[in-house]
Design a protein around this motif. Structure first.
Motif, PDB file in Angstrom:
ATOM      1  N   PHE A  37       0.825  -1.206   0.000  1.00 33.34           N
ATOM      2  CA  PHE A  37       0.000   0.000   0.000  1.00 33.34           C
ATOM      3  C   PHE A  37       0.865   1.265   0.000  1.00 33.34           C
ATOM      4  N   ARG A  38       2.010   1.121  -0.646  1.00 32.62           N
ATOM      5  CA  ARG A  38       2.888   2.255  -0.943  1.00 32.62           C
ATOM      6  C   ARG A  38       3.197   2.196  -2.443  1.00 32.62           C
ATOM      7  N   VAL A  39       2.919   3.274  -3.145  1.00 32.45           N
ATOM      8  CA  VAL A  39       3.287   3.370  -4.559  1.00 32.45           C
ATOM      9  C   VAL A  39       4.310   4.490  -4.643  1.00 32.45           C
ATOM     10  N   SER A  40       5.572   4.121  -4.497  1.00 33.56           N
ATOM     11  CA  SER A  40       6.630   5.126  -4.385  1.00 33.56           C
ATOM     12  C   SER A  40       6.713   5.999  -5.622  1.00 33.56           C
ATOM     13  N   ALA A  41       6.429   5.432  -6.792  1.00 31.80           N
ATOM     14  CA  ALA A  41       6.512   6.211  -8.030  1.00 31.80           C
ATOM     15  C   ALA A  41       5.525   7.369  -8.042  1.00 31.80           C
ATOM     16  N   LEU A  42       4.419   7.239  -7.295  1.00 32.25           N
ATOM     17  CA  LEU A  42       3.405   8.292  -7.232  1.00 32.25           C
ATOM     18  C   LEU A  42       3.355   8.971  -5.869  1.00 32.25           C
ATOM     19  N   GLN A  43       4.316   8.654  -4.997  1.00 35.24           N
ATOM     20  CA  GLN A  43       4.376   9.230  -3.648  1.00 35.24           C
ATOM     21  C   GLN A  43       3.075   8.953  -2.883  1.00 35.24           C
ATOM     22  N   LEU A  44       2.531   7.758  -3.069  1.00 33.76           N
ATOM     23  CA  LEU A  44       1.308   7.359  -2.383  1.00 33.76           C
ATOM     24  C   LEU A  44       1.653   6.416  -1.240  1.00 33.76           C
ATOM     25  N   ASN A  45       1.144   6.733  -0.072  1.00 30.79           N
ATOM     26  CA  ASN A  45       1.443   5.956   1.131  1.00 30.79           C
ATOM     27  C   ASN A  45       0.150   5.825   1.921  1.00 30.79           C
ATOM     28  N   THR A  46      -0.366   4.608   2.040  1.00 30.15           N
ATOM     29  CA  THR A  46      -1.645   4.400   2.710  1.00 30.15           C
ATOM     30  C   THR A  46      -1.430   3.577   3.977  1.00 30.15           C
ATOM     31  N   PRO A  47      -1.336   4.232   5.131  1.00 36.09           N
ATOM     32  CA  PRO A  47      -1.091   3.492   6.376  1.00 36.09           C
ATOM     33  C   PRO A  47      -2.302   2.692   6.840  1.00 36.09           C
ATOM     34  N   GLY A  48      -3.514   3.144   6.482  1.00 37.99           N
ATOM     35  CA  GLY A  48      -4.715   2.470   6.953  1.00 37.99           C
ATOM     36  C   GLY A  48      -5.193   3.043   8.272  1.00 37.99           C
ATOM     37  N   CYS A  49      -6.400   2.704   8.662  1.00 45.34           N
ATOM     38  CA  CYS A  49      -6.963   3.145   9.943  1.00 45.34           C
ATOM     39  C   CYS A  49      -8.133   2.212  10.274  1.00 45.34           C
ATOM     40  N   TYR A  50      -8.980   2.605  11.205  1.00 41.23           N
ATOM     41  CA  TYR A  50     -10.069   1.745  11.662  1.00 41.23           C
ATOM     42  C   TYR A  50     -11.375   2.531  11.647  1.00 41.23           C
ATOM     43  N   ARG A  51     -12.451   1.849  11.323  1.00 42.20           N
ATOM     44  CA  ARG A  51     -13.763   2.494  11.158  1.00 42.20           C
ATOM     45  C   ARG A  51     -14.826   1.683  11.880  1.00 42.20           C
ATOM     46  N   ASN A  52     -15.674   2.384  12.645  1.00 44.87           N
ATOM     47  CA  ASN A  52     -16.757   1.721  13.368  1.00 44.87           C
ATOM     48  C   ASN A  52     -17.709   1.017  12.412  1.00 44.87           C
ATOM     49  N   ILE A  53     -18.108  -0.199  12.765  1.00 44.84           N
ATOM     50  CA  ILE A  53     -19.060  -0.925  11.928  1.00 44.84           C
ATOM     51  C   ILE A  53     -20.455  -0.324  12.050  1.00 44.84           C
ATOM     52  N   LEU A  54     -20.839   0.042  13.258  1.00 42.64           N
ATOM     53  CA  LEU A  54     -22.178   0.577  13.498  1.00 42.64           C
ATOM     54  C   LEU A  54     -22.131   2.076  13.783  1.00 42.64           C
ATOM     55  N   LYS A  55     -23.139   2.790  13.294  1.00 45.68           N
ATOM     56  CA  LYS A  55     -23.320   4.195  13.623  1.00 45.68           C
ATOM     57  C   LYS A  55     -24.799   4.462  13.901  1.00 45.68           C
ATOM     58  N   TYR A  56     -25.082   5.623  14.532  1.00 46.00           N
ATOM     59  CA  TYR A  56     -26.440   5.947  14.950  1.00 46.00           C
ATOM     60  C   TYR A  56     -26.839   7.344  14.480  1.00 46.00           C
ATOM     61  N   ILE A  57     -28.160   7.521  14.319  1.00 44.76           N
ATOM     62  CA  ILE A  57     -28.726   8.821  13.952  1.00 44.76           C
ATOM     63  C   ILE A  57     -28.843   9.676  15.211  1.00 44.76           C
ATOM     64  N   HIS A  58     -28.620  10.988  15.059  1.00 47.08           N
ATOM     65  CA  HIS A  58     -28.802  11.927  16.165  1.00 47.08           C
ATOM     66  C   HIS A  58     -29.839  12.984  15.783  1.00 47.08           C
ATOM     67  N   ASN A  59     -30.550  13.498  16.795  1.00 45.87           N
ATOM     68  CA  ASN A  59     -31.496  14.617  16.617  1.00 45.87           C
ATOM     69  C   ASN A  59     -32.487  14.347  15.479  1.00 45.87           C
ATOM     70  N   LEU A  60     -33.057  13.159  15.476  1.00 45.96           N
ATOM     71  CA  LEU A  60     -33.955  12.748  14.400  1.00 45.96           C
ATOM     72  C   LEU A  60     -35.361  13.306  14.595  1.00 45.96           C
ATOM     73  N   SER A  61     -35.916  13.833  13.512  1.00 45.25           N
ATOM     74  CA  SER A  61     -37.341  14.177  13.474  1.00 45.25           C
ATOM     75  C   SER A  61     -37.857  13.870  12.076  1.00 45.25           C
ATOM     76  N   TYR A  62     -39.161  13.597  11.955  1.00 48.52           N
ATOM     77  CA  TYR A  62     -39.729  13.313  10.642  1.00 48.52           C
ATOM     78  C   TYR A  62     -41.221  13.577  10.670  1.00 48.52           C
ATOM     79  N   HIS A  63     -41.765  13.917   9.511  1.00 52.30           N
ATOM     80  CA  HIS A  63     -43.211  13.998   9.365  1.00 52.30           C
ATOM     81  C   HIS A  63     -43.588  13.776   7.911  1.00 52.30           C
ATOM     82  N   PHE A  64     -44.879  13.506   7.694  1.00 52.38           N
ATOM     83  CA  PHE A  64     -45.374  13.169   6.362  1.00 52.38           C
ATOM     84  C   PHE A  64     -45.914  14.403   5.667  1.00 52.38           C
ATOM     85  N   LEU A  65     -45.769  14.435   4.346  1.00 48.72           N
ATOM     86  CA  LEU A  65     -46.231  15.549   3.528  1.00 48.72           C
ATOM     87  C   LEU A  65     -47.209  15.032   2.484  1.00 48.72           C
TER      88      LEU A  65
END
Length: 688
Positions: A614-642
């Protein structure tokens, strides 16, 4: 955008992805017009960035959000290292630093004295300068290089097996070079910088490592920061030391390495316990300070930065930047932002442009309105924005033409919709990357270009980049002509001015040729942030597929071998299931120790990346990677019908919705790097 597209159609997220909940869902049309999908950034103060930032601060739910990784990002800086869940469920944080209390000394009268364990004044300013002088992606790579140097020193591995230098590339402006040299040494005293033909090279500072054999790492770190700051009348004190022979060795080392700059003496001191001891005090020789350029001169030559809120309609963020850079006569890389926003929407986001005054930005207001853009809240700022530098995003979405699923006759439509929304509100949604990450509706999606770059298939990547869409506008006519003729110069003349990326690439291809080396030079001609965007799209696709496999295999329950965030990183109210993360592939991540980890290895091998660094030296690309939560939640939700031209239904006791006219208005907030289209997909149970 219809919510009843069949799975696998171009424009959807790559692959068939599993979902979190099992409610029936419903059908509807999303993004019928730009006004139906409005995205507003929530800044770090919790304010909505619309025409005015003077909005009420918002809180994104009661549960603290886990630190979200927005590529590019180095795990050692801000992405918490996850824990592997073992049978014993030992969940303490990895490598938590433990700093012992530092003894203090009273500064001498009339001077600034830096005691080991404290940072010299001006350090924060220098770090800010580094952030403002370097492109975001280059800054991340520099941080990763610095982390690697420290890791190699602290481990038993042979440093010779790893890169010992990091190039920032050519920096033509002499003042910028001087500021970069100083900023890097202030932030990373264990690194040294040299200039070769206007190119700044960063290396390990062996003086630092040698000094660490005599004093603590903390003292060595602070001492070298003190040396580089060169503050007039300042002094530095090593910790009190009763060993005369050891003090002699420290005196000798400092004199041998830095004798032309500083001088050392031993003084009797009283420590915090009232005990007499001896400490080595270092001060600058008077002639050494006279060589330093006055700070006032540095301040005079600092770059101009202008912050603003960008409103755009039916434009990608990078496309909008191309328009703006063309009108302002600057490079696309002179713009910074906190994240990429939807194209088929009205969006409000913070931006900063370098080398442009507020007055100049105001001048182009009427011109850019014709392109679907407006700018608000124009003001001077000190430095650029960072990816992920926001609290989240607010969404106002209308789903039109509401209908039940084709095989659902068991309940009325309003009940089905309410059930779906409440279900996702409670259970959350799988945190997939949305379709816009991959080039929504394009014949060639961005992850395909990213895979070609990772495999160093430069010509193939260029061909994919210029693959036209099924329309006959000038841009796609030019792309079609290029693929048929390989005529880079002729294609240049056909492209509109705002297609900055395409023109940069074509100029390089015209100069160097349409072969491997020429295409490599072509990719190097466009900004680094744009090059690595394609690699990150591929990494995002793999993450999506991994998350889908994880839910199909284990469901939402945390399993042995999973990677989870410690409580220190997510807050006390977060359940164990909510803390499960999956890695974004890169060279510095660990994989789950279960079937999901095995899946990663098999999946990368399928794309020919089983040995990819995950390093492409010819293009100066370096991808160390990271971590991402599998689950996420909605905040301040409201809804109504039109109904009836968006007239809101006033009571919940109303009769069934009129399906031919019914619409749903949803309003909610999401954490950074979460996609509203992904959340809607989970609610509606159909591809968007």
């Amino acid at each position: 955008m219809s919510g009843v597209w069949p799975r696998g159609r171009t424009g959807t997220m790559p692959g068939v992805l599993s979902m979190r909940s099992n409610h029936a869902g419903f059908q509807g049309s999303v993004k019928t017009s730009a006004n139906d999908f409005i995205v507003t950034e929530i800044d770090t103060l919790g304010r909505l960035l619309s025409e005015s930032t003077a909005k009420t601060p918002r809180a994104l739910g009661d549960t603290p959000a886990a630190p979200e990784s927005c590529y590019p990002q180095s795990p050692c800086r801000s992405c918490p290292e996850p824990l592997e869940l073992r049978r014993e469920e030992v969940l303490g944080p990895f490598n938590s630093p433990s700093h012992a209390p530092v003894e203090g000394l009273s500064p001498a009268k009339g001077s600034t004295e830096h005691v080991a364990g404290t940072a010299p004044e001006g350090g924060h300013h220098e770090v800010g300068t580094l952030d403002s002088l370097l492109d975001e992606s280059v800054n991340e790579l520099l941080n990763q290089f610095a982390c690697n140097i420290k890791d190699w020193w602290d481990s038993e591995h042979d440093p010779a097996a790893h890169p010992t230098e990091f190039s920032l590339g050519p920096v033509l402006d002499k003042r910028n070079r001087a500021d970069l040299h100083s900023a890097i040494r202030q932030k990373f005293p264990f690194l040294m910088t040299v200039t070769k033909n206007n190119e700044i090279i960063v290396k390990a500072n062996t003086d630092y490592k040698q000094l660490c054999q005599l004093v603590s790492e903390e003292e060595a770190f602070d001492f070298l920061k003190f040396l580089d700051a060169k503050l007039e009348n300042s002094k530095f004190s090593f910790k009190p030391d009763g060993n005369k022979e050891h003090r002699k060795a420290v005196h000798h080392f400092v004199s041998q390495k830095f004798g032309k700059l500083v001088e050392t003496k031993s003084f009797s001191v009283t420590d915090l316990n009232g005990q007499q001891n001896v400490a080595i005090i270092v001060r600058f020789r008077e002639k050494s300070l006279s060589r330093k350029r006055p700070a006032a001169d540095c301040q005079e030559k600092q770059d101009i930065y202008t912050g603003f809120t960008l409103r755009k309609e039916n434009l990608e963020t990078l496309e909008a930047i191309s328009y703006l850079s063309s009108e302002l006569g600057v490079l696309p890389s002179d713009f910074s932002y906190t994240g990429i926003k939807d194209k088929k929407a009205i969006t409000y986001q913070a931006m900063v442009v370098k080398k442009v005054t507020p007055e100049r930005l105001k001048e182009i207001g009427s011109t850019i309105e014709k392109k679907g853009m407006k700018v608000y809240n124009i003001h001077s700022v000190c430095q650029h924005l960072r990816l992920g530098q926001l609290k989240g995003n607010h969404f106002d979405i209308i789903v039109r033409d509401l209908k039940p699923q084709s095989n659902d006759f068991s309940a009325d439509l309003k009940e089905r919709i309410s059930e779906a929304i409440e279900n996702v509100k409670t259970k959350g949604f799988v945190n997939y990357f949305g379709p816009q990450r991959f080039g929504h509706g394009q014949n060639v999606q961005t992850d395909q270009i990213g895979l070609a770059l990772l495999n160093e298939e430069m010509v193939k990547a260029v061909k994919l980049f210029f693959t036209p869409e099924d329309t006959d506008d000038p841009v796609n006519q030019a792309k079609r002509y290029f693929l048929q003729s390989d005529d880079a110069k002729g294609t240049l003349a056909m492209l509109p001015e705002f297609k900055v990326r395409e023109k940069m690439l074509l100029r390089a291809l015209n100069r160097y040729g349409l072969h491997h080396e020429g295409c490599t030079r072509g990719w190097l001609s466009i900004p680094h942030s744009m090059r690595i965007f394609y690699v990150h799209a591929y990494c995002s696709k793999i993450w999506n597929e991994a998350a889908s496999f994880r839910f199909l295999t284990y469901g939402s329950k945390v399993m042995e071998g999973d990677l989870v965030l410690s409580e220190d990183n997510v807050g006390e109210n977060s359940s164990l299931n909510d803390r499960v993360v999956l890695p974004m592939v890169g060279h510095s991540i660990k994989y789950p120790n279960n079937k999901v980890g095995q899946w990663y290895h098999e999946r990368l091998a399928k794309d020919g990346l089983q040995t990819c660094s995950f390093r492409v030296s010819a293009l100066q690309l370096n991808t160390p990677g990271c971590y991402r939560n599998i689950l996420k939640y909605i905040h301040n939700l409201s809804y109504h019908f039109l109904e009836d031209n968006e007239k809101a239904i006033k009571t919940e006791e109303d009769s069934h919705l009129n399906e031919s006219k019914a619409s749903l208005l949803l309003s909610f907030d999401l954490d950074p790097s979460c996609y509203a289209t992904v959340c809607l997909r989970e609610i509606m149970k159909c591809e968007l």
